[in-house]
Scaffold this motif. Structure first.
Motif, mmCIF file in Angstrom:
data_model
loop_
_atom_site.group_PDB
_atom_site.id
_atom_site.type_symbol
_atom_site.label_atom_id
_atom_site.label_comp_id
_atom_site.label_asym_id
_atom_site.label_seq_id
_atom_site.Cartn_x
_atom_site.Cartn_y
_atom_site.Cartn_z
ATOM 1 N N PHE A 4 0.529 -0.734 0.235
ATOM 2 C CA PHE A 4 0.399 0.193 0.159
ATOM 3 C C PHE A 4 0.767 1.396 0.204
ATOM 4 O O PHE A 4 2.096 1.909 1.022
ATOM 5 N N ARG A 9 -2.116 8.339 0.239
ATOM 6 C CA ARG A 9 -3.120 8.483 2.128
ATOM 7 C C ARG A 9 -3.447 9.534 1.959
ATOM 8 O O ARG A 9 -5.086 10.427 2.395
ATOM 9 N N SER A 241 -11.164 2.800 -4.662
ATOM 10 C CA SER A 241 -9.692 2.076 -3.359
ATOM 11 C C SER A 241 -8.792 3.180 -2.991
ATOM 12 O O SER A 241 -8.737 4.163 -3.730
ATOM 13 N N THR A 243 -5.893 2.853 -3.510
ATOM 14 C CA THR A 243 -4.868 2.986 -4.759
ATOM 15 C C THR A 243 -5.045 3.049 -6.623
ATOM 16 O O THR A 243 -4.321 2.815 -7.138
ATOM 17 N N GLN A 308 -3.514 -5.262 4.937
ATOM 18 C CA GLN A 308 -4.366 -4.122 5.546
ATOM 19 C C GLN A 308 -5.216 -3.399 4.128
ATOM 20 O O GLN A 308 -4.530 -4.346 2.901
ATOM 21 N N PHE A 310 -6.772 -1.966 1.809
ATOM 22 C CA PHE A 310 -7.120 -0.562 1.077
ATOM 23 C C PHE A 310 -7.798 -0.223 0.253
ATOM 24 O O PHE A 310 -8.234 1.311 -0.205
#
Length: 707
Positions: A4, A9, A241, A243, A308, A310
């Motif tokens: 990630f 973020r 998402s 990403t 995690q 994402f």
């Protein structure tokens, strides 16, 4: 390897505040919050144009407290006449709640909405590098693994009927020297045929909003796009998402998604008159494990190797931004009947239980619906609480008893204090999609029950604890008998069970197996309270996102085969817990006594964060629920056997004052078996006994005055 990128973020936390508060209004006087029960929602169906032309629209719609329709044309054809009719009704009846029903994660690529999105904004399945050079005119493409394309068929539905399975579209993306994708130079194509033996696929090139291009072998990537067919065209699922690739303007899919909703619901938009959004499918977890959300050629479902998620992180921050844009007085709801579905309790105002338990389950996972609805009602912190249960039934066996399951669904909604959508049997001559209990039969009186006088009573809790108070409180003797996996257990001073993770990976689940419970016959219900000491990994306590606990029962009898072949419909009951306060849960297992005679329960707890369990008890007997209101009673039987409710013990004052059945008017309904059954139940007679039997998988509504 799935990783990630933390650099992605910060953009997720940028709030678009230009439109914040534009929908601020006071909803506290709306019927759904003040006018008692049953609370009803007009859910998309019904011929509103015919009602309007016949001059009965205001009367028919006036029987419901709320409505939801698709106004944006993003999934079904755009209808300006619907908008004009519903907006006019809202202006004439401002206390009625009005919602727009939106697909929360997909857009119709056959409409202009699809053109707004960048090629990198769609959700893909794993693909592969092109095996050879491809000119703009080439139709046949050599592939290394044709199953990557042939196994991703999607369902075409006409209404709810599956009519065909179609091959997915594909995207072809050229690669930069470093292997990154040149999304702006992509091409969309449709698969015409697949030759698995020859490892060739035939493509219809330059489809949708793209043109055929030339690509270099080993320097371009080809992958299937996830899509579904709903309404009147193909829907492609957005990559929402953390990403998601960005377009040349620096926008991820969530940015365009937010702008669309603001346009639809803002001044001049087709849904400017609405009070909120009822989202259809915004999943909390990716709904398909085969998805390749970061488009690196590997299935990941949006989860990195570390565990995690994402995908969820991106969607959750998107919803935070949506709430900021729309303000606190704008209703937001979404599906939450499946373990992958929405858990943004601190952002949304409520949730939908579709089909009572799920569209293919009108009764089996009953206690899971109770747990989910109660968590949203008791742990949410929104300005308004608005949840509902729909009557959608798709299981073939459930459709055979649809009229009683609709009644059971409405009774459950009233007992839980939530709204209910329309039911379709028996059929009224005037076209209203309502069952008699919604409006006190021939009285045609909405919200006739009034407000609840007390909390709902669950009959199994009134019976003896067959676990012999071993969990109320937990004892050190029981502690020694617990089996654990990836966790350890201890007791605090008041006998509360403390569960703490022992795995180095915070995303691993914990398991606690309890000593067996002897069940010689009948049904078993387990009650317990849960409190998360630590929140769901990656989130704050203030988010109020519940962690899941699945209650699995070993020793159950074999379950009947059904059309979806999902044994979990009869087991693995989902319970919920948060960090804000204790939450009571139940796990109801029908016919537990027909199995091995001993039921062994395992609690599978999401993540490694510490949590507490207390007041665990086990009770035999069918699941009956009663709730008393100002003007009547609701009795629900969720079991597969008749249940006697002793009203003289449960509600003695109501019995002393007299109770009557609802009276229905024969002339209001079309003839048929459902009408015949309904008229036998709704005969208006006064009860002559304090003990009344409710049939299996059914409900009964009683009045405190005669009609």
């Amino acid at each position: 390897m799935k990783t990630f990128d933390s650099a992605l973020r910060p953009i997720l936390f940028i709030l678009l505040i230009a439109c914040a508060g534009t929908h601020a209004k006071d909803l506290t006087d709306y019927e759904v919050f003040t006018d008692g029960f049953p609370r009803t929602l007009f859910f998309r169906s019904g011929d509103i144009v015919k009602w309007h032309n016949d001059g009965v629209f205001d009367h028919h719609m006036g029987m419901f407290d709320a409505d939801t329709r698709k106004y944006a044309g993003e999934e079904t054809p755009f209808r300006q006449d619907w908008i004009d009719i519903m907006a006019g009704f809202k202006e004439r009846h401002p206390r009625k709640l009005s919602l727009i029903h939106l697909n929360g994660e997909a857009r119709g690529v056959y409409r202009k909405e699809g053109h707004k999105y960048f090629p990198g904004h769609w959700t893909l399945y794993p693909g592969e590098l092109l095996q050879q050079d491809l000119s703009a005119d080439d139709k046949r493409v050599s592939v290394g693994n044709p199953k990557l394309f042939s196994s991703r068929t999607y369902r075409k539905r006409e209404r709810t009927k599956l009519t065909d399975r179609l091959l997915p579209p594909v995207i072809i993306v050229p690669l930069n020297p470093d292997g990154s994708k040149q999304w702006s130079e992509s091409e969309y194509a449709e698969i015409l045929s697949i030759d698995e033996a020859g490892k060739m696929i035939e493509l219809d090139r330059g489809q949708y909003f793209s043109k055929a291009r030339a690509f270099t072998g080993q320097r371009a990537y080809i992958a299937p796009i996830h899509c579904e067919y709903w309404g009147s065209g193909t829907m492609w699922t957005l990559n929402l998402s953390a990403t998601c690739p960005k377009d040349p303007q620096g926008r991820a899919a969530v940015d365009i998604w937010l702008d669309e909703i603001s346009e639809w619901c803002g001044p001049g938009g087709p849904a400017e008159h609405v009070d909120g959004i009822g989202f259809d499918v915004i999943f909390f977890k990716a709904k398909n494990a085969a998805w390749d959300i970061d488009a690196d050629g590997e299935s990941d479902a949006g989860v990195a190797d570390s565990g995690q998620d994402f995908n969820t992180l991106g969607q959750y921050q998107m919803l935070k931004r949506l709430r900021e844009r729309m303000g606190p007085d704008f209703i937001l709801t979404s599906d939450s009947w499946d373990h992958r579905m929405q858990r943004a309790v601190g952002i949304f105002d409520g949730m939908e239980s579709e089909g009572l338990c799920m569209p293919n389950d009108g009764w089996r996972k009953f206690s899971q619906t109770i747990n989910t609805q109660r968590y949203w009602a008791e742990q949410g912190n929104s300005a308004y609480k608005y949840s509902y249960i729909t009557s959608k039934l798709r299981h073939l066996e459930d459709l055979k008893i649809a009229d009683q399951l609709y009644r059971m669904g409405l009774g459950t909604a009233c007992a839980l204090g939530v709204s209910y959508t329309e039911a379709r049997l028996p059929k009224r001559k005037d076209g209203l999609t309502m069952i008699p209990e919604m409006h006190r039969g021939s009285a045609m009186e909405p919200n006739w029950l009034g407000m609840p006088l007390d909390e709902m009573i669950m009959l199994p809790q009134r019976s003896a604890d067959v676990w012999n108070s071993k969990g109320t409180p937990f004892t050190r003797d029981i502690l020694q008998q617990l089996e654990t996996k990836a966790c350890k257990v201890s007791l605090d001073g008041d006998g509360t069970l403390i569960i703490e993770g022992t795995s180095a990976n915070p995303y691993d689940a914990m398991e606690v197996t309890l000593p067996g419970i002897v069940v010689p016959e009948g049904d078993l219900t387990v009650f317990f309270e849960a409190l998360a000491i630590e929140p769901l990994a990656g989130y704050a306590s203030g988010d109020r996102i519940p962690r899941q606990i699945f209650v699995h029962a070993d020793g159950m009898p074999a379950t009947p085969a059904d059309q979806i072949g999902n044994r979990a419909m009869y087991n693995d009951i989902m319970a919920l817990m948060g960090t804000n306060d204790w939450q009571e849960n139940s796990a109801y297992f029908r016919k537990a006594g027909d199995g091995s005679g001993t039921i062994t329960l395992t609690l599978r707890i999401e993540n490694q964060g510490a949590c507490k369990i207390r007041n665990m008890s086990a009770h035999l007997g069918p699941m009956g629920i009663l709730r008393e209101f100002d003007n009547g009673l609701v009795l629900v039987n969720a079991s597969q056997e008749p249940v006697d409710f002793d009203l003289g013990i449960l509600v003695p004052q109501a019995v002393a004052n007299g109770l009557w059945k609802i009276r229905a008017n024969t002339d209001d309904y079309l003839p048929g078996q459902a009408t015949d059954r309904m008229l036998k139940i709704h005969d208006g007679r006064k009860l002559d006994s304090a003990v009344i039997e409710v049939p299996p998988l059914d409900a009964l509504f009683l009045c405190k005055t005669s009609q």
